[in-house]
Design a protein around this motif. Sequence first.
Motif, PDB file in Angstrom:
ATOM      1  N   TYR A 198      65.737  62.130  41.776  1.00 18.76           N
ATOM      2  CA  TYR A 198      65.429  62.901  42.971  1.00 18.76           C
ATOM      3  C   TYR A 198      66.648  62.881  43.888  1.00 18.76           C
ATOM      4  O   TYR A 198      67.213  61.807  44.155  1.00 18.76           O
ATOM      5  CB  TYR A 198      64.203  62.334  43.687  1.00 18.76           C
ATOM      6  N   LEU A 199      67.049  64.055  44.368  1.00 17.03           N
ATOM      7  CA  LEU A 199      68.274  64.217  45.132  1.00 17.03           C
ATOM      8  C   LEU A 199      67.914  64.889  46.456  1.00 17.03           C
ATOM      9  O   LEU A 199      67.662  66.093  46.504  1.00 17.03           O
ATOM     10  CB  LEU A 199      69.276  65.068  44.353  1.00 17.03           C
ATOM     11  N   PRO A 230      62.029  55.921  38.810  1.00 16.75           N
ATOM     12  CA  PRO A 230      62.845  57.051  39.229  1.00 16.75           C
ATOM     13  C   PRO A 230      64.148  56.604  39.879  1.00 16.75           C
ATOM     14  O   PRO A 230      64.282  55.468  40.346  1.00 16.75           O
ATOM     15  CB  PRO A 230      61.952  57.763  40.254  1.00 16.75           C
ATOM     16  N   ARG A 231      65.098  57.516  39.914  1.00 18.00           N
ATOM     17  CA  ARG A 231      66.384  57.309  40.592  1.00 18.00           C
ATOM     18  C   ARG A 231      66.405  58.210  41.822  1.00 18.00           C
ATOM     19  O   ARG A 231      65.931  59.340  41.778  1.00 18.00           O
ATOM     20  CB  ARG A 231      67.544  57.640  39.655  1.00 18.00           C
ATOM     21  N   LEU A 232      66.954  57.703  42.925  1.00 21.10           N
ATOM     22  CA  LEU A 232      66.950  58.451  44.183  1.00 21.10           C
ATOM     23  C   LEU A 232      68.316  58.382  44.843  1.00 21.10           C
ATOM     24  O   LEU A 232      68.893  57.301  44.996  1.00 21.10           O
ATOM     25  CB  LEU A 232      65.891  57.884  45.139  1.00 21.10           C
ATOM     26  N   LEU A 233      68.815  59.550  45.246  1.00 18.91           N
ATOM     27  CA  LEU A 233      70.022  59.650  46.065  1.00 18.91           C
ATOM     28  C   LEU A 233      69.671  60.430  47.328  1.00 18.91           C
ATOM     29  O   LEU A 233      69.142  61.545  47.248  1.00 18.91           O
ATOM     30  CB  LEU A 233      71.132  60.386  45.306  1.00 18.91           C
ATOM     31  N   ALA A 267      65.436  54.497  53.568  1.00 14.88           N
ATOM     32  CA  ALA A 267      66.049  53.757  52.464  1.00 14.88           C
ATOM     33  C   ALA A 267      65.744  52.267  52.565  1.00 14.88           C
ATOM     34  O   ALA A 267      65.483  51.605  51.547  1.00 14.88           O
ATOM     35  CB  ALA A 267      67.554  53.990  52.450  1.00 14.88           C
ATOM     36  N   GLU A 268      65.745  51.723  53.786  1.00 14.46           N
ATOM     37  CA  GLU A 268      65.426  50.305  53.965  1.00 14.46           C
ATOM     38  C   GLU A 268      64.001  50.017  53.501  1.00 14.46           C
ATOM     39  O   GLU A 268      63.741  49.002  52.846  1.00 14.46           O
ATOM     40  CB  GLU A 268      65.609  49.899  55.425  1.00 14.46           C
ATOM     41  N   ARG A 269      63.079  50.901  53.838  1.00 15.82           N
ATOM     42  CA  ARG A 269      61.691  50.721  53.392  1.00 15.82           C
ATOM     43  C   ARG A 269      61.604  50.713  51.870  1.00 15.82           C
ATOM     44  O   ARG A 269      60.878  49.913  51.273  1.00 15.82           O
ATOM     45  CB  ARG A 269      60.807  51.846  53.936  1.00 15.82           C
ATOM     46  N   LEU A 280      68.921  53.512  43.780  1.00 18.38           N
ATOM     47  CA  LEU A 280      68.590  54.034  45.102  1.00 18.38           C
ATOM     48  C   LEU A 280      69.857  53.967  45.942  1.00 18.38           C
ATOM     49  O   LEU A 280      70.332  52.886  46.288  1.00 18.38           O
ATOM     50  CB  LEU A 280      67.472  53.209  45.741  1.00 18.38           C
ATOM     51  N   GLU A 281      70.428  55.117  46.237  1.00 16.86           N
ATOM     52  CA  GLU A 281      71.702  55.182  46.946  1.00 16.86           C
ATOM     53  C   GLU A 281      71.608  56.104  48.152  1.00 16.86           C
ATOM     54  O   GLU A 281      70.854  57.081  48.146  1.00 16.86           O
ATOM     55  CB  GLU A 281      72.820  55.673  46.011  1.00 16.86           C
ATOM     56  N   VAL A 282      72.391  55.764  49.171  1.00 12.81           N
ATOM     57  CA  VAL A 282      72.536  56.592  50.367  1.00 12.81           C
ATOM     58  C   VAL A 282      74.019  56.842  50.576  1.00 12.81           C
ATOM     59  O   VAL A 282      74.831  55.911  50.452  1.00 12.81           O
ATOM     60  CB  VAL A 282      71.941  55.890  51.609  1.00 12.81           C
ATOM     61  N   GLN A 283      74.382  58.076  50.882  1.00 18.23           N
ATOM     62  CA  GLN A 283      75.789  58.384  51.146  1.00 18.23           C
ATOM     63  C   GLN A 283      75.914  59.268  52.372  1.00 18.23           C
ATOM     64  O   GLN A 283      75.230  60.284  52.502  1.00 18.23           O
ATOM     65  CB  GLN A 283      76.448  59.070  49.952  1.00 18.23           C
TER      66      GLN A 283
END
Length: 308
Positions: A198-199, A230-233, A267-269, A280-283
């Motif tokens: 999921y992007l 799942p993978r999340l960005l 993202a912290e949650r 799980l990444e944030v940019q």
Amino acid sequence: MMERTMRHGETRPGRRHVLGGGLAGLALLVGPEARAAALPGRVPFALARAEEWSLTARNGRRYRVLLSWPPGEVPEAGWPVLYALDGNAMFEVLTGACRFLPDASQGVIVAIDFPLDDTEEARRDFEYTLPVPEGFSEVRGRHGGADALLAVIEHELRPLVEAAFRIDPARRALFGHSYGGLFALHALFTRTQSFSTYLAASPSIWWGGGVLLREAESFAAHPAPHGAPPRLLMTFGSLEGRLRPDGTVVPPGGQRRIMGDNVRELAERLHALPGRFGALEVQEFVGENHGSVRAAAAGRAVPFAFLA
């Protein structure tokens, strides 16, 4: 019902024709006769290995679908695929980002939007937003069509794509920006196994006064489904939501719609849920606003989806 628009002839592995999606030709500030005289070799330009589909869903709604695919032979497991909203704006930048990857790492781009002649008022606001309880005071205007659009993607568009291309069912990604990012997170929290990745670019987490966050709480409260997590960005621009109309800067936390704060808090949650995500990444993209960040978001989203 689906129709294909023929635009450009080229061989696709296992297919008779390739239908090219249109990129506009060079625009010069002179009339067509002068352009022809100045550029005798001038010809229309079409994006290779691309085509356009006209899809009429079972509910009667029409969609414009733009697709591109990699060169070479299909891998044994099939190509990965990335479904994207706002296809009229995002198709070419997502395809460009894909084609910067090594040939063997590329995948199929499926960009979904509304027909160019569509006149339905606020259709995007309706189809990309979440259902909310009746009489919910935080939402105005048409909204709540996200589940219907998700059903079209899953049960009508996806079978057509996977009949036309050999797709790896373990590598399906969903991309959306702004309301599209809200849509992607809604899909993650309510239909976790619909996609593997999921992007969410600049997701409108603020929308609906916290409806999405309640979905995140429900997601956290239920056990993880079987299968690969799942993978999340999530991405955003540093200038999103930080300027008042007079040009002064809003302090962190001083405005509900501050994008970076909302993304980081969500993202912290999610990071606090052990084992629920494969990645799980944030940019943050420095110097980008809500409009300009789309290209940067696409450039990061495609390798995140296809190089996993």
